[in-house]
Design an enzyme around this catalytic site. Structure first.
Site, short mmCIF file in Angstrom:
data_model
loop_
_atom_site.label_atom_id
_atom_site.label_comp_id
_atom_site.label_asym_id
_atom_site.label_seq_id
_atom_site.Cartn_x
_atom_site.Cartn_y
_atom_site.Cartn_z
N ASP A 403 -45.42 -72.87 72.46
CA ASP A 403 -45.62 -71.59 73.14
C ASP A 403 -44.33 -71.21 73.88
OD1 ASP A 403 -46.95 -69.37 74.21
OD2 ASP A 403 -47.92 -70.52 75.82
N GLU A 406 -39.81 -67.74 73.04
CA GLU A 406 -39.01 -66.53 72.68
C GLU A 406 -37.55 -66.69 73.09
OE1 GLU A 406 -42.03 -66.45 74.28
OE2 GLU A 406 -43.00 -66.16 72.35
N ASP A 477 -50.60 -63.21 72.59
CA ASP A 477 -51.63 -62.74 73.52
C ASP A 477 -52.21 -61.38 73.13
OD1 ASP A 477 -50.99 -65.07 74.74
OD2 ASP A 477 -49.94 -64.16 76.43
O1 MIG Z 1 -49.05 -66.77 79.53
O2 MIG Z 1 -50.36 -71.78 78.01
O3 MIG Z 1 -49.78 -67.10 74.36
O4 MIG Z 1 -52.01 -68.76 74.10
O5 MIG Z 1 -52.98 -69.98 76.40
C1 MIG Z 1 -49.53 -68.03 79.58
C2 MIG Z 1 -51.10 -70.71 78.48
C3 MIG Z 1 -48.84 -68.97 78.64
C4 MIG Z 1 -49.37 -67.97 76.53
C5 MIG Z 1 -49.98 -68.21 75.20
C6 MIG Z 1 -51.43 -68.52 75.35
C7 MIG Z 1 -51.61 -69.73 76.23
C8 MIG Z 1 -50.96 -69.49 77.58
N1 MIG Z 1 -49.56 -69.13 77.41
#
Ligand code: MIG
Length: 763
Positions: A403, A406, A477
Site C-alpha cells: 500500500d 505512490e 480507495d
Molecule cells: O489511507 O492501511 O488503500 O486499502 O485499508 C489508509 C489502511 C491507508 C489505504 C489503502 C486501504 C487500507 C488503508 N490504507
C-alpha cells in the site's frame, strides 16, 4: 540535405537525421516499432525487460524526400521535419503526426477568483504544465481510445484528459485525471485499423485525447526523452498481445489466490481473525484468504508484529492453515524513523533511503509518524527489501499487500529535488516517483519467490507499465457508492487491456457505508473480477456478507459458490494469458471491435471470450437491457438461446446476475467447495453450450514453478454431434483426474482414467 545523409542503418535500427534532431527507429517485430530521440536512446527501461528484438526483414529507402522503412506488416514515412506517418500493409494510414498548430484552450482564471474559490473550500487544480516535449497525432472522427491503466471514468477515453503521476486519491470521480498507477499505454481503433502507443517515460505525463481539439490528440511529458513504441494489431486483442510481449505478461498465480479474500481495515487482533474465519466456515461462505491491515504491526513499523494483539502470529497462521485459510499482510514503504528499530538502522547504515540534495536522509510523514523512504530504484535496496520478506514468510504469511507506494506522504508532496537513484545514477523523485510502486512490488516478488519457491502473491496500489509481471493490483480507495460500482467495469477492463489481468476493486466499496442492495449487486458484478476481495475502511459500517441479514447473505453465498464452481475457467484463462497476454475481464471491444454498439459499452464485459456478464449497477433495477454481440448466446441459468447483434430486455431480480454463454463454448465446472485444494481435485465436469465445441483445459499443482519445466497436464475436450473425446495433449503431472464428466444440457457422460493405457474411457 542529400539522401546519403538522411539516415544511417545498423541492423534493425535506423537513425534519421531531421530538423528536430535525430530519431532512432528500431523494428522489434514486424508490428512493433521503437521510436526514440537522442536523449532517450541510451536510457534503460523498467517496463521492458530483456531484448525484445526478433529478426525483422527491413527495407529502408528514400522517396520524395522521406525516409521509408518497411517491415512485412507496416511502412513508416519520416520527413525531414521529423514528422512520421505509419501505414499498414494495405497502404491505409494507421497513425499520422499532426502538422498544424495546437489550438490551445484558454482558461480564464484570475488569481483573485482562485483565492475566492479556495475560500469557499474548492480544491483549485492547476492545468497540467508537464511539457518538456510533446507528441501530437491526427485524430479522426471514428477514433476511440482504451487502456491507460486504472484511470477513472468510462471505457472509451476519447474526449478526456489524463495525467500520469501516481497519486493517493480518495476521490475517484470521472473528472479526476490521475490515480495510483501510471500506465502510459493507449490503444486506438476506428474499427478498421487498430494500434497501440506506449510512452515509456516515467516522468509526469499528460494525455489529451481530443478534449482540446477534435483534430488531434497529444501526449506531453515533463522530463526525459522521446521514447515510445508503436504497435500494430488487426484488432484490440492483438494489440494487447503485442503490448504484453513488450512489457511482460501476468504470470499464472497460485490457485488459491483466485478464491475469495476477506479483508477489513483492520482485523486488529488474533480474536478478530479467529472470529471472521470461523464465521466464514460456519456460514459456508467459500473463502481462501484473510488480509491483515496496518494494525497488526508494532506502531506501524514494517516487518514487525504487535505482540499484544497477536501474541503468537506463527501459531495463529498455522491454525488457520489447518482450516485452509491463507493470510496476506499489508506492508507499506514508509519506514519509521526510530533509532531503536532495526529496519531503520540497517537502511541508514547501508544508505538505502532517499535523500535530500545534501545527502541527509529525507523524511516525511506517513502512518508511523516521521518516516523515511526506501530508494527502490537501487538494486541494493530491492535486495534488502526482498530479504526482509523472510520475516513474513517465516511466520507463514502467504502473500503481501503493498500500500501507500505512490509513494504517499502526509506532510506535503516530496520536493522535486529529493534524490532517488535510477539504478546507479542519482536522479530525482521526478523521474523515479512513477516507478516507486513498480520497484517495490518487484522487490517483494523476488523475496517471496526466493523464500517460498511458490508463485508470489503480491498486491500493489501503485504501479507502472510492466508491473503486471510481479504483482496483482487493486484500485485503491473507492467508495461505497453506485457510481463506484459502475466505474469498476470500465476501470478493470482498461486495466486488463493495459496488461493487468489480475486486478480487482474493494467489493462493497472502501470509503463510506455500504448497504445491502449495493453490496449484493457488487458481489454479482465483481464475482469474475480476478482479484476478489471485500475490503472496507476503519470507521465505516462492517462489510462482511453476514452483516446485512437475509437475503444478502444467501445471495452473496450463491455467487461465491458460482465463483468456486468456475475457478478452473479462470485458471485456464490465466494459463492461456501467459502466451496471449489477454486479460480475464475484457470489454466487448476486445473481440468485437468492428461493432459500433460495443465501443463504449460500460455495463457489460466478457470473461475470457465465452462468458458475457451484464450486471445491474444501479439501485432499484430489476430488469435491464443487454446487448449481445455477433453469434448466438445462451442464458447461463435457463439455457434459453438468443441471437446476437441485438438488444434484449432481461430479468434481473436482486438475486440474479444476467450471465450468458457463447454458442460452442465448453465451460469447466467444479463441485462447490469452501476453499481451493488442488490435491482434492479429482473430478471435473465440462459443460457444452450448443451443438459442438473444443476446449483446452490446463492443470498443475497450483503452487510453484514446476509447470515451467513441463509439470502440467493439458486436456483437449472435443464435443461434436456424434463424438465426444478427451485427449491428454500434454501429460507431465500426477495425479490426473480420476473422473471427467462431459455434459450437454442435463445429460452427463462420465469418463475414467485408465492408467494402463493413460487415457480416459467410459465404463
Ligand atoms: O489511507 O492501511 O488503500 O486499502 O485499508 C489508509 C489502511 C491507508 C489505504 C489503502 C486501504 C487500507 C488503508 N490504507
Amino acid at each position: 540535405m542529400n539522401h546519403v545523409n538522411m539516415y544511417e542503418q545498423e541492423h534493425q535500427t535506423v537513425k534519421i537525421n531531421t530538423i528536430k534532431g535525430n530519431l532512432w527507429l528500431t523494428a522489434l517485430t514486424p508490428e512493433i516499432i521503437h521510436i526514440q530521440d537522442d536523449a532517450a536512446h541510451a536510457t534503460n527501461s523498467y517496463a521492458v525487460e530483456g531484448n525484445k528484438q526478433e529478426v525483422v526483414p527491413l527495407t529502408v529507402a528514400v522517396q520524395d524526400g522521406k525516409v521509408e522503412i518497411t517491415t512485412p506488416k507496416l511502412r513508416i514515412e519520416i520527413d525531414q521535419d521529423g514528422y512520421l506517418d505509419i501505414f499498414n500493409e494495405h497502404d491505409q494510414v494507421v497513425l499520422a503526426d499532426y502538422r498544424g498548430q495546437r489550438e490551445k484552450t484558454v482558461v480564464q482564471f484570475s488569481e483573485e477568483q482562485q483565492e475566492l474559490l479556495k475560500a469557499e473550500g474548492h480544491v483549485v487544480v492547476k492545468q497540467s504544465t508537464a511539457s518538456k516535449l510533446e507528441v501530437v497525432k491526427v485524430l479522426n472522427t471514428n477514433d476511440h481510445f482504451y487502456g491507460l491503466g486504472d484511470k477513472t471514468g468510462f471505457l472509451d477515453k476519447r474526449g478526456y484528459t489524463y495525467d500520469n503521476w501516481n497519486t493517493d486519491e480518495p476521490n475517484q470521480g470521472e473528472e479526476v485525471t490521475k490515480l495510483y498507477k501510471s500506465i502510459p499505454f493507449l490503444i486506438g481503433t476506428n474499427g478498421i485499423t487498430t494500434y497501440g502507443l506506449f510512452f515509456d517515460n516515467s516522468f509526469a505525463s499528460h494525455f489529451d485525447l481530443g478534449k482540446e481539439s477534435t483534430k488531434y490528440f497529444y501526449y506531453t511529458v515533463a522530463g526525459g526523452g522521446l521514447d515510445y513504441y508503436f504497435m500494430l494489431g488487426s484488432n484490440v486483442a492483438d494489440v494487447v498481445t503485442n503490448y504484453t510481449y513488450l512489457t511482460g505478461r501476468t504470470p499464472l498465480p497460485q490457485k488459491w489466490a483466485l478464491g475469495y479474500h476477506q479483508s477489513r481495515y483492520s482485523y486488529k487482533t488474533e480474536q478478530d481473525v479467529y472470529q471472521v474465519t470461523q464465521k466464514l466456515r460456519e456460514l459456508q461462505l467459500p473463502c481462501d484468504t484473510v488480509h491483515l491491515d496496518i494494525d497488526y504491526m508494532d506502531g506501524y513499523r514494517v516487518f514487525t508484529v504487535d505482540k499484544n494483539r497477536f501474541p503468537d502470529m506463527k501459531r495463529l497462521l498455522a491454525d488457520l492453515k489447518t482450516n485452509h485459510f491463507k493470510v496476506v499482510t499489508i506492508i507499506d514503504p514508509g519506514v519509521k524513523k526510530d533509532d531503536q528499530y532495526h529496519i531503520y538502522c540497517e537502511g541508514v547504515k547501508a544508505q538505502l533511503f532517499a535523500t535530500n540534495p545534501d545527502r541527509s536522509v529525507y523524511t516525511n510523514s506517513v502512518w508511523p509518524g516521521v518516516s523515511v523512504y526506501p530508494d527502490f530504484g537501487q538494486a541494493k535496496t530491492r535486495q534488502w527489501w526482498a530479504c526482509n520478506q523472510k520475516f513474513l514468510t517465516d511466520l507463514g504469511v502467504s502473500g503481501v499487500w503493498n500500500d501507500m507506494n505512490e509513494p504517499a506522504s502526509f506532510n506535503g508532496p516530496i520536493p522535486d529535488e529529493t534524490v532517488f537513484f535510477d539504478e546507479n545514477q542519482p536522479t530525482t523523485i521526478q523521474k523515479m516517483h512513477n516507478l516507486y510502486g513498480h520497484n517495490m512490488a518487484r522487490a517483494t516478488y523476488a523475496g517471496f519467490k526466493k523464500q517460498t519457491g511458490n508463485r508470489p502473491f503480491v498486491i500493489t496500489r501503485a504501479a507502472y507499465a510492466g508491473t503486471q509481471k510481479y504483482s496483482t493490483v487493486w484500485t485503491g480507495d473507492n467508495r461505497s457508492s453506485w457510481a463506484a460500482l459502475q466505474m469498476m467495469i470500465p476501470q478493470l477492463c482498461n486495466l486488463g487491456l493495459s496488461g493487468f489481468s489480475f486486478a480487482g476493486t474493494d467489493i462493497g466499496g472502501f470509503l463510506g457505508d455500504t448497504n445491502p442492495e449495493l453490496l449484493t449487486r457488487w458481489i454479482e458484478a465483481g464475482i469474475f473480477s480476478p482479484l476478489l476481495r471485500n475490503h472496507s475502511c476503519a470507521g465505516t459500517r462492517m462489510q462482511e456478507p453476514w452483516q446485512f441479514g437475509e437475503p444478502t447473505l444467501a445471495i452473496y453465498r450463491k455467487y461465491l459458490q458460482l465463483r468456486y464452481q468456475l475457478i478452473d475457467y479462470l485458471y485456464d484463462l490465466f494459463a492461456q494469458g501467459e502466451s496471449d497476454g489477454l486479460p480475464i475481464m475484457r470489454p466487448l471491444v476486445t473481440h468485437y471491435g468492428t461493432d459500433p454498439e460495443v465501443l463504449n459499452l460500460n455495463d457489460e464485459f466478457l470473461v475470457g471470450s465465452d462468458l458475457l456478464v451484464a450486471p445491474v449497477v444501479a439501485p432499484g433495477v430489476t430488469k435491464r437491457m443487454v446487448y449481445l454481440p455477433e453469434g448466438s448466446w445462451y442464458d447461463y441459468w435457463t439455457g434459453y438461446s438468443y441471437a446476437g447483434q441485438a438488444y434484449y430486455l432481461v430479468d434481473a431480480p436482486l438475486d440474479q446476475l444476467p450471465l450468458f454463454v457463447k454458442d460452442g463454448a465448453i465451460i469447466p465446472l467444479r463441485p462447490v467447495t469452501e476453499y481451493i485444494d488442488v490435491q482434492a481435485e479429482n473430478m471435473i465436469t465440462f459443460k457444452l453450450w450448443g451443438e459442438q465445441g473444443t476446449y483446452h483445459h490446463y492443470q498443475d499443482n497450483g503452487a510453484d514453478f514446476a509447470y515451467q519445466n513441463g509439470e502440467y497436464n493439458l486436456y483437449e475436450i472435443k464435443m461434436t454431434a456424434n463424438n465426444d473425446a478427451i485427449r491428454l495433449m500434454h501429460h507431465g503431472y500426477q495425479p490426473v483426474y480420476r473422473q471427467i464428466n462431459l455434459q450437454r444440457g442435463d445429460l452427463v457422460i462420465s469418463f475414467y482414467f485408465d492408467a494402463t493405457v493413460q487415457t480416459y474411457k467410459t465404463k
